[in-house]
Design a protein around this motif. Structure first.
Motif, PDB file in Angstrom:
ATOM      1  N   LYS A 268      -6.748 -24.469 -25.693  1.00 60.14           N
ATOM      2  CA  LYS A 268      -7.049 -25.391 -24.602  1.00 60.14           C
ATOM      3  C   LYS A 268      -5.769 -25.735 -23.847  1.00 60.14           C
ATOM      4  N   ILE A 269      -5.933 -25.997 -22.543  1.00 63.96           N
ATOM      5  CA  ILE A 269      -4.832 -26.490 -21.717  1.00 63.96           C
ATOM      6  C   ILE A 269      -5.292 -27.797 -21.071  1.00 63.96           C
ATOM      7  N   PHE A 270      -4.610 -28.874 -21.422  1.00 60.79           N
ATOM      8  CA  PHE A 270      -4.906 -30.188 -20.854  1.00 60.79           C
ATOM      9  C   PHE A 270      -3.913 -30.427 -19.729  1.00 60.79           C
ATOM     10  N   ILE A 271      -4.356 -30.213 -18.506  1.00 62.62           N
ATOM     11  CA  ILE A 271      -3.467 -30.291 -17.354  1.00 62.62           C
ATOM     12  C   ILE A 271      -3.794 -31.523 -16.514  1.00 62.62           C
ATOM     13  N   HIS A 272      -2.795 -32.068 -15.865  1.00 63.12           N
ATOM     14  CA  HIS A 272      -2.967 -33.238 -14.998  1.00 63.12           C
ATOM     15  C   HIS A 272      -4.102 -33.015 -14.015  1.00 63.12           C
ATOM     16  N   GLN A 273      -5.026 -33.965 -13.985  1.00 63.98           N
ATOM     17  CA  GLN A 273      -6.217 -33.860 -13.141  1.00 63.98           C
ATOM     18  C   GLN A 273      -5.905 -34.330 -11.721  1.00 63.98           C
ATOM     19  N   ALA A 274      -5.289 -33.443 -10.946  1.00 64.94           N
ATOM     20  CA  ALA A 274      -4.878 -33.795  -9.586  1.00 64.94           C
ATOM     21  C   ALA A 274      -5.812 -33.206  -8.534  1.00 64.94           C
ATOM     22  N   GLU A 296     -12.456 -18.141 -21.011  1.00 67.12           N
ATOM     23  CA  GLU A 296     -13.522 -19.046 -20.586  1.00 67.12           C
ATOM     24  C   GLU A 296     -13.415 -20.375 -21.333  1.00 67.12           C
ATOM     25  N   GLY A 297     -13.517 -21.484 -20.603  1.00 64.09           N
ATOM     26  CA  GLY A 297     -13.510 -22.810 -21.216  1.00 64.09           C
ATOM     27  C   GLY A 297     -12.166 -23.304 -21.693  1.00 64.09           C
ATOM     28  N   VAL A 298     -11.072 -22.641 -21.259  1.00 68.00           N
ATOM     29  CA  VAL A 298      -9.748 -23.025 -21.752  1.00 68.00           C
ATOM     30  C   VAL A 298      -9.237 -24.312 -21.107  1.00 68.00           C
ATOM     31  N   MET A 299      -9.821 -24.713 -19.965  1.00 71.26           N
ATOM     32  CA  MET A 299      -9.302 -25.872 -19.235  1.00 71.26           C
ATOM     33  C   MET A 299     -10.358 -26.968 -19.109  1.00 71.26           C
ATOM     34  N   PRO A 300     -10.373 -27.938 -20.025  1.00 66.02           N
ATOM     35  CA  PRO A 300     -11.289 -29.076 -19.882  1.00 66.02           C
ATOM     36  C   PRO A 300     -10.960 -29.841 -18.605  1.00 66.02           C
ATOM     37  N   GLY A 324     -15.245 -35.838 -28.614  1.00 65.41           N
ATOM     38  CA  GLY A 324     -16.504 -35.147 -28.347  1.00 65.41           C
ATOM     39  C   GLY A 324     -17.256 -35.647 -27.137  1.00 65.41           C
ATOM     40  N   ASN A 325     -16.522 -36.177 -26.157  1.00 65.54           N
ATOM     41  CA  ASN A 325     -17.163 -36.765 -24.979  1.00 65.54           C
ATOM     42  C   ASN A 325     -17.208 -35.850 -23.761  1.00 65.54           C
ATOM     43  N   ILE A 326     -16.775 -34.599 -23.917  1.00 69.91           N
ATOM     44  CA  ILE A 326     -16.918 -33.617 -22.847  1.00 69.91           C
ATOM     45  C   ILE A 326     -17.700 -32.432 -23.401  1.00 69.91           C
ATOM     46  N   GLU A 327     -18.788 -32.126 -22.745  1.00 68.34           N
ATOM     47  CA  GLU A 327     -19.708 -31.100 -23.230  1.00 68.34           C
ATOM     48  C   GLU A 327     -19.027 -29.730 -23.345  1.00 68.34           C
ATOM     49  N   ASN A 328     -19.303 -29.060 -24.450  1.00 70.82           N
ATOM     50  CA  ASN A 328     -18.812 -27.699 -24.721  1.00 70.82           C
ATOM     51  C   ASN A 328     -17.295 -27.608 -24.816  1.00 70.82           C
ATOM     52  N   GLN A 329     -16.652 -28.713 -25.167  1.00 69.15           N
ATOM     53  CA  GLN A 329     -15.199 -28.718 -25.336  1.00 69.15           C
ATOM     54  C   GLN A 329     -14.857 -29.376 -26.664  1.00 69.15           C
ATOM     55  N   GLU A 330     -14.055 -28.693 -27.492  1.00 69.78           N
ATOM     56  CA  GLU A 330     -13.616 -29.260 -28.745  1.00 69.78           C
ATOM     57  C   GLU A 330     -12.284 -28.657 -29.163  1.00 69.78           C
TER      58      GLU A 330
END
Length: 355
Positions: A268-274, A296-300, A324-330
């Motif tokens: 996963k990559i957690f990047i600034h939501q700009a 696929e799905g690497v960026m929540p 667990g508050n974002i669907e299909n992301q863990e």
């Protein structure tokens, strides 16, 4: 080997929701004060297409940034199951201090970190509280500093918070005001001597100031009838977009290469939501540096519902996925992730982390 691990996270998402449609009657102006030729509905639709933002959250009228920070901190402390008296540092990232609703002055005396320590009722004088001003990457930089304290042997437990109320420093006549939101995220970073290689593996941190220092700045309202001495957050959007696409992937690569971890291990990559389009382009260019397709799905993403809350975007996003508050992301034990951000300075940073 002493390593620094995130042992608890917490977030505070404000309850006031503002959907895009609520900007339909706004008076948006050009920088010179002239009116747009396009209708607001067209402006809003284009805005959503580019940024991905459908709605954003604003702080309740009686709360300030330090209040939001306190709420997030409480949750992180509870999640980590630690005694707040055992904290060595409270590091609080923000950019504008406490700005009360319908006021024009920022309040940073005492520091917001000190205010959070006060609200937590921590008696221990050896718990040092200070603020960090580093643009949107402030929380990530705070985590980097916490790791440095831990590696140096001068701290065992640190509380790192990112909190902001951008809704109170925006020019309502500027289209960019639709981007910004409020929120807070926090984490506990602890020293661990576990034999397994977990925790913070590496980082990269940069400041570009020769030509880029004022890509984000404080400026007057686009409405010439407003008080010219009152300043609002402004940005050169196109310059920031191009800067981020060029430099953020490189910084992420520096951090990953220093860790010795293969690009194939990144879950996963957690990047600034700009900006959704910008973030997608950054991730694509990052994987292109390794001649790899984007998994696929690497960026929540949380920007669609929460907007851009500056220093709070990465910690709130991380907390949401871990809870667990974002669907299909863990994220599972052993997974390797990247934390990355870019913002005023212009500053960029990234962390490679293994759970």
């Amino acid at each position: 080997m002493i390593s620094a691990k995130i042992t608890g996270t917490g977030a505070y998402i404000p309850t006031i929701k503002k959907e895009n449609v609520k900007f339909a009657k706004s008076e948006f102006l050009n920088a010179d004060g002239s009116s747009f030729n396009a209708e607001n509905t067209v402006i809003i639709d284009k805005f959503k297409t580019i940024t991905g933002i459908e709605e954003r959250r604003y702080a309740e009228n009686n709360f300030t940034a330090s209040d939001l920070a306190y709420f997030a901190a409480e949750k992180a402390i509870e999640d980590a199951q630690i005694n707040p008296e055992d904290l060595d540092y409270i590091i609080l990232a923000h950019n504008f201090g406490d700005v009360k609703k319908d006021t024009i002055q920022s309040d940073i005396l005492p520091s917001l970190a000190t205010r959070v320590k006060h609200l937590l009722r921590i008696n221990n004088p050896n718990c040092v509280a200070y603020d960090i001003l580093f643009g949107c990457p402030g929380w990530v930089e705070g985590v980097i500093q916490a790791q440095a304290f831990i590696k140096a042997g001068i701290a065992k437990k640190c509380l790192v918070i990112g909190a902001e109320t951008l809704s109170r420093v925006v020019d309502l006549h500027d289209r960019d005001s639709m981007i910004y939101s409020d929120g807070a995220g926090a984490c506990i970073v602890e020293a661990t001597d576990e034999t397994s290689e977990s925790g913070i593996l590496s980082h990269a941190s940069q400041t570009f100031a020769k030509d880029e220092a004022y890509y984000l700045f404080f400026g007057k309202s686009f409405n010439e009838n407003k008080d010219k001495d009152v300043r609002y957050i402004k940005m050169h959007g196109r310059k920031i977009y191009e800067f981020a696409l060029t430099n953020v992937p490189k910084a992420m690569k520096i951090a990953l290469d220093k860790s010795g971890v293969s690009i194939d291990e990144i879950k996963k990559i957690f990047i600034h939501q700009a900006n959704e389009k910008m973030d997608e382009a950054i991730i694509k260019r990052f994987f292109r540096l390794y001649k790899k397709p984007v998994p696929e799905g690497v960026m929540p993403m949380s920007i669609h519902k929460l907007g851009n809350s500056s220093v709070a975007t990465v910690p709130t996003l991380l907390d949401m996925v871990l809870k667990g508050n974002i669907e299909n992301q863990e994220v599972k034990k052993g997974d390797v992730i990247l934390l990355a951000s870019v913002g005023a300075g212009m500053n960029i940073n990234a962390i490679t982390y293994r759970f």
